[in-house]
Design a protein around this motif. Structure first.
Motif, PDB file in Angstrom:
ATOM      1  N   UNK A  56       0.856  -1.183   0.000  1.00 34.71           N
ATOM      2  CA  UNK A  56       0.000   0.000   0.000  1.00 34.71           C
ATOM      3  C   UNK A  56       0.890   1.231   0.000  1.00 34.71           C
ATOM      4  N   UNK A  57       0.285   2.383  -0.220  1.00 34.04           N
ATOM      5  CA  UNK A  57       1.046   3.628  -0.235  1.00 34.04           C
ATOM      6  C   UNK A  57       1.701   3.896   1.117  1.00 34.04           C
ATOM      7  N   UNK A  58       1.156   3.340   2.184  1.00 35.84           N
ATOM      8  CA  UNK A  58       1.739   3.533   3.510  1.00 35.84           C
ATOM      9  C   UNK A  58       3.159   2.998   3.587  1.00 35.84           C
ATOM     10  N   UNK A  59       3.470   1.966   2.797  1.00 38.13           N
ATOM     11  CA  UNK A  59       4.799   1.371   2.831  1.00 38.13           C
ATOM     12  C   UNK A  59       5.886   2.294   2.288  1.00 38.13           C
ATOM     13  N   UNK A  60       5.504   3.231   1.426  1.00 36.27           N
ATOM     14  CA  UNK A  60       6.512   4.089   0.802  1.00 36.27           C
ATOM     15  C   UNK A  60       6.419   5.543   1.253  1.00 36.27           C
ATOM     16  N   UNK A  61       5.441   5.875   2.073  1.00 38.41           N
ATOM     17  CA  UNK A  61       5.284   7.263   2.510  1.00 38.41           C
ATOM     18  C   UNK A  61       6.529   7.823   3.195  1.00 38.41           C
ATOM     19  N   UNK A  62       7.191   7.091   4.085  1.00 34.49           N
ATOM     20  CA  UNK A  62       8.372   7.664   4.733  1.00 34.49           C
ATOM     21  C   UNK A  62       9.465   8.055   3.747  1.00 34.49           C
ATOM     22  N   UNK A  63       9.640   7.258   2.695  1.00 35.56           N
ATOM     23  CA  UNK A  63      10.661   7.568   1.692  1.00 35.56           C
ATOM     24  C   UNK A  63      10.284   8.831   0.931  1.00 35.56           C
ATOM     25  N   UNK A  64       9.075   8.876   0.421  1.00 30.11           N
ATOM     26  CA  UNK A  64       8.627  10.013  -0.384  1.00 30.11           C
ATOM     27  C   UNK A  64       8.601  11.288   0.458  1.00 30.11           C
ATOM     28  N   UNK A  65       8.141  11.186   1.690  1.00 28.58           N
ATOM     29  CA  UNK A  65       8.157  12.353   2.584  1.00 28.58           C
ATOM     30  C   UNK A  65       9.579  12.873   2.761  1.00 28.58           C
ATOM     31  N   UNK A  66      10.511  11.963   2.912  1.00 30.09           N
ATOM     32  CA  UNK A  66      11.897  12.374   3.084  1.00 30.09           C
ATOM     33  C   UNK A  66      12.446  13.074   1.863  1.00 30.09           C
ATOM     34  N   UNK A  67      12.149  12.562   0.674  1.00 28.76           N
ATOM     35  CA  UNK A  67      12.604  13.215  -0.554  1.00 28.76           C
ATOM     36  C   UNK A  67      12.070  14.642  -0.635  1.00 28.76           C
ATOM     37  N   UNK A  68      10.759  14.796  -0.371  1.00 30.59           N
ATOM     38  CA  UNK A  68      10.132  16.115  -0.483  1.00 30.59           C
ATOM     39  C   UNK A  68      10.664  17.077   0.568  1.00 30.59           C
ATOM     40  N   UNK A  69      10.843  16.608   1.790  1.00 31.59           N
ATOM     41  CA  UNK A  69      11.357  17.468   2.850  1.00 31.59           C
ATOM     42  C   UNK A  69      12.780  17.919   2.546  1.00 31.59           C
ATOM     43  N   UNK A  70      13.579  17.022   2.013  1.00 30.39           N
ATOM     44  CA  UNK A  70      14.947  17.381   1.709  1.00 30.39           C
ATOM     45  C   UNK A  70      15.029  18.396   0.578  1.00 30.39           C
ATOM     46  N   UNK A  71      14.137  18.276  -0.381  1.00 29.29           N
ATOM     47  CA  UNK A  71      14.085  19.255  -1.457  1.00 29.29           C
ATOM     48  C   UNK A  71      13.761  20.640  -0.910  1.00 29.29           C
ATOM     49  N   UNK A  72      12.802  20.692   0.015  1.00 30.02           N
ATOM     50  CA  UNK A  72      12.460  21.983   0.625  1.00 30.02           C
ATOM     51  C   UNK A  72      13.645  22.569   1.398  1.00 30.02           C
ATOM     52  N   UNK A  73      14.285  21.753   2.192  1.00 23.77           N
ATOM     53  CA  UNK A  73      15.415  22.234   2.985  1.00 23.77           C
ATOM     54  C   UNK A  73      16.558  22.724   2.105  1.00 23.77           C
ATOM     55  N   UNK A  74      16.789  22.015   1.015  1.00 26.45           N
ATOM     56  CA  UNK A  74      17.849  22.428   0.103  1.00 26.45           C
ATOM     57  C   UNK A  74      17.496  23.750  -0.563  1.00 26.45           C
ATOM     58  N   UNK A  75      16.231  23.919  -0.925  1.00 24.57           N
ATOM     59  CA  UNK A  75      15.802  25.176  -1.544  1.00 24.57           C
ATOM     60  C   UNK A  75      15.961  26.336  -0.570  1.00 24.57           C
ATOM     61  N   UNK A  76      15.628  26.093   0.689  1.00 26.48           N
ATOM     62  CA  UNK A  76      15.718  27.164   1.692  1.00 26.48           C
ATOM     63  C   UNK A  76      17.140  27.695   1.827  1.00 26.48           C
ATOM     64  N   UNK A  77      18.115  26.868   1.579  1.00 19.68           N
ATOM     65  CA  UNK A  77      19.495  27.322   1.699  1.00 19.68           C
ATOM     66  C   UNK A  77      19.846  28.399   0.668  1.00 19.68           C
ATOM     67  N   UNK A  78      19.144  28.356  -0.453  1.00 20.36           N
ATOM     68  CA  UNK A  78      19.437  29.326  -1.506  1.00 20.36           C
ATOM     69  C   UNK A  78      18.439  30.490  -1.501  1.00 20.36           C
ATOM     70  N   UNK A  79      17.346  30.357  -0.779  1.00 23.89           N
ATOM     71  CA  UNK A  79      16.325  31.392  -0.796  1.00 23.89           C
ATOM     72  C   UNK A  79      16.919  32.712  -0.330  1.00 23.89           C
ATOM     73  N   UNK A  80      16.808  33.756  -1.131  1.00 21.70           N
ATOM     74  CA  UNK A  80      17.386  35.054  -0.746  1.00 21.70           C
ATOM     75  C   UNK A  80      16.772  35.575   0.547  1.00 21.70           C
ATOM     76  N   UNK A  81      17.577  36.119   1.376  1.00 27.97           N
ATOM     77  CA  UNK A  81      17.079  36.704   2.631  1.00 27.97           C
ATOM     78  C   UNK A  81      16.454  38.070   2.350  1.00 27.97           C
ATOM     79  N   UNK A  82      15.324  38.300   2.960  1.00 27.36           N
ATOM     80  CA  UNK A  82      14.620  39.573   2.753  1.00 27.36           C
ATOM     81  C   UNK A  82      15.247  40.667   3.606  1.00 27.36           C
TER      82      UNK A  82
END
Length: 225
Positions: free
Chosen positions: A199-225
């Motif tokens: 079921x999708x529950x078996x892969x949710x931790x992996x996919x969540x991790x990919x998405x979270x890491x993408x966000x964190x990586x983007x934040x490193x480059x986000x220009x400071x206001x």
């Protein structure tokens, strides 16, 4: 390009580096053919320490993108459902991948429903991985590869390890220029035996991790206001 910008670019390209505690590298012989150019991929270590294969355009400047368009994730190659991995499960997995990416990126950049000239376009795919355990034949090449784990249960039945892989390309919304590529995989929650349906529950931790890491990586480059 400044050192700060360069580090941000590299961090952004790291992407999807959480989820799964076994190997996160996809062997070149198991590349799906989804990406336009595998020759320039190099093994790198992501910001969170996982190994990924990636390439980034050295001239990439993320500050020019004010929105992100995430194309609906696709399976590549197209899988054939089985008793253990149904068509509904495959659909649920693709939809959850989309949901996770939009949820996480939506925290740091505007997610749009169609690409514009100032959009970063993400084209994700769930790709085929073929794995085997000593003495056993590989399963058919399908987006979710099940391999027999080394650990056996008390009743003698072997757990089924669930692996999911992704390949993604990043494009300029204005001219479709290829900006980056990444390939990686992760290990989901094991199934009790070969009769247990995935079921999708078996892969949710992996996919969540990919998405979270993408966000964190983007934040490193986000220009400071």
């Amino acid at each position: 390009m400044t050192m700060r910008s360069m580090s941000g670019v590299l961090a952004f390209a790291a992407l999807m580096a959480l989820g799964g505690c076994s190997s996160t590298m996809v062997e070149p012989e198991h590349y799906s053919g989804f990406l336009p150019d595998y020759q320039r991929l190099k093994e790198e270590e992501s910001a969170s320490g996982a190994k990924v294969a990636r390439w980034v355009d050295p001239s990439l400047n993320l500050s020019r993108y004010n929105s992100v368009y995430i194309e609906p994730s696709q399976f590549y190659p197209r899988p054939q459902p089985t008793d253990q991995i149904s068509q509904n499960t495959l659909k649920d997995i693709a939809q959850y991948y989309d949901t996770a990416l939009k949820r996480e990126l939506g925290k740091v950049i505007r997610v749009v429903n169609s690409p514009a000239a100032d959009s970063l376009v993400i084209r994700p795919a769930i790709t085929a991985v073929s794995s085997s355990t000593e003495g056993l034949k590989p399963y058919e090449v399908i987006p979710i590869a099940l391999v027999v784990a080394a650990t056996t249960t008390a009743v003698g039945a072997r757990d089924q390890e669930v692996q999911i892989a992704t390949e993604a390309m990043f494009l300029d919304g204005g001219n479709s220029k290829l900006l980056a590529e990444v390939v990686r995989k992760g290990t989901g929650t094991a199934l009790e035996n070969k009769e247990t349906a995935l079921t999708v529950q078996n892969i949710k931790p992996v996919v969540d991790g990919w998405a979270q890491d993408l966000r964190l990586a983007y934040e490193r480059l986000k220009p400071r206001q």
